[in-house]
Design an enzyme around this catalytic site. Structure first.
Site, PDB file in Angstrom:
ATOM      1  N   LYS A  21     -16.118  20.978  29.282  1.00 31.52           N
ATOM      2  CA  LYS A  21     -15.298  21.229  28.524  1.00 31.52           C
ATOM      3  C   LYS A  21     -14.376  20.686  28.384  1.00 31.52           C
ATOM      4  CE  LYS A  21     -15.659  26.065  31.283  1.00 31.52           C
ATOM      5  NZ  LYS A  21     -15.356  27.055  32.670  1.00 31.52           N
ATOM      6  N   ASP A  49     -10.505  26.831  29.135  1.00 33.21           N
ATOM      7  CA  ASP A  49     -11.441  26.674  27.391  1.00 33.21           C
ATOM      8  C   ASP A  49     -11.431  24.628  27.498  1.00 33.21           C
ATOM      9  OD1 ASP A  49     -10.025  29.044  27.993  1.00 33.21           O
ATOM     10  OD2 ASP A  49     -11.522  29.350  26.497  1.00 33.21           O
ATOM     11  N   CYS A  56      -6.418  35.848  34.268  1.00 32.29           N
ATOM     12  CA  CYS A  56      -6.939  35.818  33.863  1.00 32.29           C
ATOM     13  C   CYS A  56      -8.380  36.275  34.397  1.00 32.29           C
ATOM     14  CB  CYS A  56      -7.585  34.592  32.653  1.00 32.29           C
ATOM     15  SG  CYS A  56      -8.507  35.700  30.715  1.00 32.29           S
ATOM     16  N   ARG A  98     -15.907  31.273  18.535  1.00 31.78           N
ATOM     17  CA  ARG A  98     -14.943  31.409  19.242  1.00 31.78           C
ATOM     18  C   ARG A  98     -14.440  29.936  19.159  1.00 31.78           C
ATOM     19  NH1 ARG A  98     -13.812  34.624  23.845  1.00 31.78           N
ATOM     20  NH2 ARG A  98     -11.996  33.691  23.962  1.00 31.78           N
ATOM     21  N   ARG A 145     -17.723  36.037  26.957  1.00 38.72           N
ATOM     22  CA  ARG A 145     -16.575  35.647  27.067  1.00 38.72           C
ATOM     23  C   ARG A 145     -16.749  35.009  28.481  1.00 38.72           C
ATOM     24  NH1 ARG A 145     -14.406  37.616  31.382  1.00 38.72           N
ATOM     25  NH2 ARG A 145     -12.884  36.209  30.779  1.00 38.72           N
ATOM     26  N   GLY A 146     -15.194  33.897  28.417  1.00 31.67           N
ATOM     27  CA  GLY A 146     -15.627  32.971  29.687  1.00 31.67           C
ATOM     28  C   GLY A 146     -15.687  31.577  28.831  1.00 31.67           C
TER      29      GLY A 146
HETATM   30  C1  RUB Z   1     -11.083  33.539  29.610  1.00 29.21           C
HETATM   31  C2  RUB Z   1     -10.480  32.457  29.881  1.00 29.21           C
HETATM   32  C3  RUB Z   1     -10.663  31.737  31.239  1.00 29.21           C
HETATM   33  C4  RUB Z   1     -11.495  30.128  30.494  1.00 29.21           C
HETATM   34  C5  RUB Z   1     -12.345  29.676  32.039  1.00 29.21           C
HETATM   35  O1  RUB Z   1     -10.650  34.131  27.877  1.00 29.21           O
HETATM   36  O2  RUB Z   1      -8.999  32.039  29.359  1.00 29.21           O
HETATM   37  O3  RUB Z   1      -9.764  30.735  32.139  1.00 29.21           O
HETATM   38  O4  RUB Z   1     -12.432  30.257  29.301  1.00 29.21           O
HETATM   39  O5  RUB Z   1     -13.068  30.416  31.609  1.00 29.21           O
HETATM   40  P1  RUB Z   1     -11.537  35.050  27.089  1.00 29.21           P
HETATM   41  P2  RUB Z   1     -15.017  30.331  32.358  1.00 29.21           P
HETATM   42  O6  RUB Z   1     -11.893  36.745  28.114  1.00 29.21           O
HETATM   43  O7  RUB Z   1     -10.569  35.544  26.440  1.00 29.21           O
HETATM   44  O8  RUB Z   1     -12.697  34.580  27.383  1.00 29.21           O
HETATM   45  O9  RUB Z   1     -14.800  29.910  33.806  1.00 29.21           O
HETATM   46  O10 RUB Z   1     -15.459  31.306  33.056  1.00 29.21           O
HETATM   47  O11 RUB Z   1     -15.655  29.401  32.250  1.00 29.21           O
END
Ligand code: RUB
Length: 311
Positions: free
Chosen positions: A240, A204, A133, A65, A23-24
């Site tokens: 992104k 995201d 988050c 996703r 995730r992320g």
């Molecule tokens: C994760 C989320 C993060 C972004 C950016 O949501 O909203 O803030 O994805 O993350 P989930 P990163 O837990 O539903 O995936 O900086 O790690 O890309």
């Protein structure tokens, strides 16, 4: 070499992403790209076959996703790489493609390090920072600032319903950064009572007009930050940014299982569980990217340049 169809590795990465083991938004893009690189390596050196299998696998990955454009952007870029150099012989074509995919994965990982460096300079001594988050990008910035000897403290929202804020809190505490965990609905009061200096969140997707999609609740936090005259800062890799939004396309906001909210809900009760929301660019003070700091209005130009291969 055995002729393989779309590999089970791709299927397992699809499952990892859809089940949130991965995730992320950046991690999702990196793991999907690795899966596609692995697929190319496993196939016979036949360019049309490789292109076809990449297209099938890419479509599966994109569906895992829907909200993070880092995923379709990475898949589309790899498909673009696969469409180049078709005049090369099979083995040479395959080798070149594998090398280019590896290079792309390296660039994604490097962008995290570059943002950490740029973002760490945004953190000031004794800052009180609120985050929401779990964003690897934000965590890297904070860790880098801490490693440079800056002292600051972080308020992390727990992030209902999946509690990704616990991950953030643990990652920062383990680094020796003081963290206070708050419930999501305490964000606004915390800004005022604890004299928050900055809000720092990941993303995201960022549309060309600078609107930011991130974990559900982010837009409320941005509104509260504006109310308290606190800078709302977004840390995001340019993978992104959404070239699709140039044509007016919007991402689908993922809705997750109702069990996440209440595993034994009252009969007849409706539950609505969107996982992300959109923060208006007018609430965003600045965006930290691997290309430097920019206002939300600059996203349009970056998209035109960075995604010229797609537009
Ligand atoms: C994760 C989320 C993060 C972004 C950016 O949501 O909203 O803030 O994805 O993350 P989930 P990163 O837990 O539903 O995936 O900086 O790690 O890309």
């Amino acid at each position: 070499m055995v002729k393989k169809s779309v590999s089970s590795d791709v299927d397992s990465v699809v499952l990892d992403i859809s089940s949130m083991r991965v995730r992320g938004a950046l991690n999702i893009a990196i793991e999907a790209s690795k899966a596609l690189g692995g697929l190319v390596r496993s196939l016979e050196a036949n360019p049309p076959l490789i292109q076809e299998q990449l297209r099938i696998a890419g479509d599966k990955l994109k569906g895992a996703r829907p909200t993070a454009v880092s995923l379709p952007n990475s898949v589309d870029y790899i498909n673009y790489l696969a469409a180049k150099n078709l005049d090369l012989g099979g083995e040479e074509y395959k080798k070149q493609l594998v090398d280019e995919i590896n290079e792309f994965i390296k660039e994604l990982a490097c962008s995290l390090d570059e943002i950490a460096e740029i973002g760490s300079n945004v953190i000031e001594e004794n800052d009180r920072i609120l985050t929401h988050c779990n964003s690897d990008t934000v965590v890297h910035i904070l860790k880098r600032a801490h490693a440079k000897g800056k002292r600051f403290m972080v308020y992390a929202t727990e992030t209902r319903p999946r509690l990704q804020g616990h991950i953030t809190a643990k990652e920062l505490i383990d680094e020796g950064i003081p963290v206070t965990l708050i419930v999501d609905s305490a964000a606004c009061l915390t800004m005022h009572e604890k004299k928050i200096d900055k809000v720092l969140v990941g993303a995201d997707t960022v549309y060309v007009d600078g609107d930011v999609i991130n974990k559900i609740g982010t837009s409320q936090i941005a509104l509260c930050a504006r109310e308290h005259d606190i800078d709302f800062i977004v840390a995001v890799e340019s993978i992104k940014f959404s070239p699709q939004s140039l044509m007016g396309s919007v991402v689908k906001i993922e809705e997750r299982s109702l069990d996440e909210v209440w595993d034994r809900p009252y009969p007849g009760l409706d539950i609505f569980n969107p996982a992300f929301d959109v923060t208006d660019s007018r609430l965003v003070e600045k965006i930290i990217t691997e290309l430097g700091l920019m206002p939300p209005e600059a996203v349009y130009q970056v998209v035109k340049e960075k995604f010229s291969w797609e537009l």
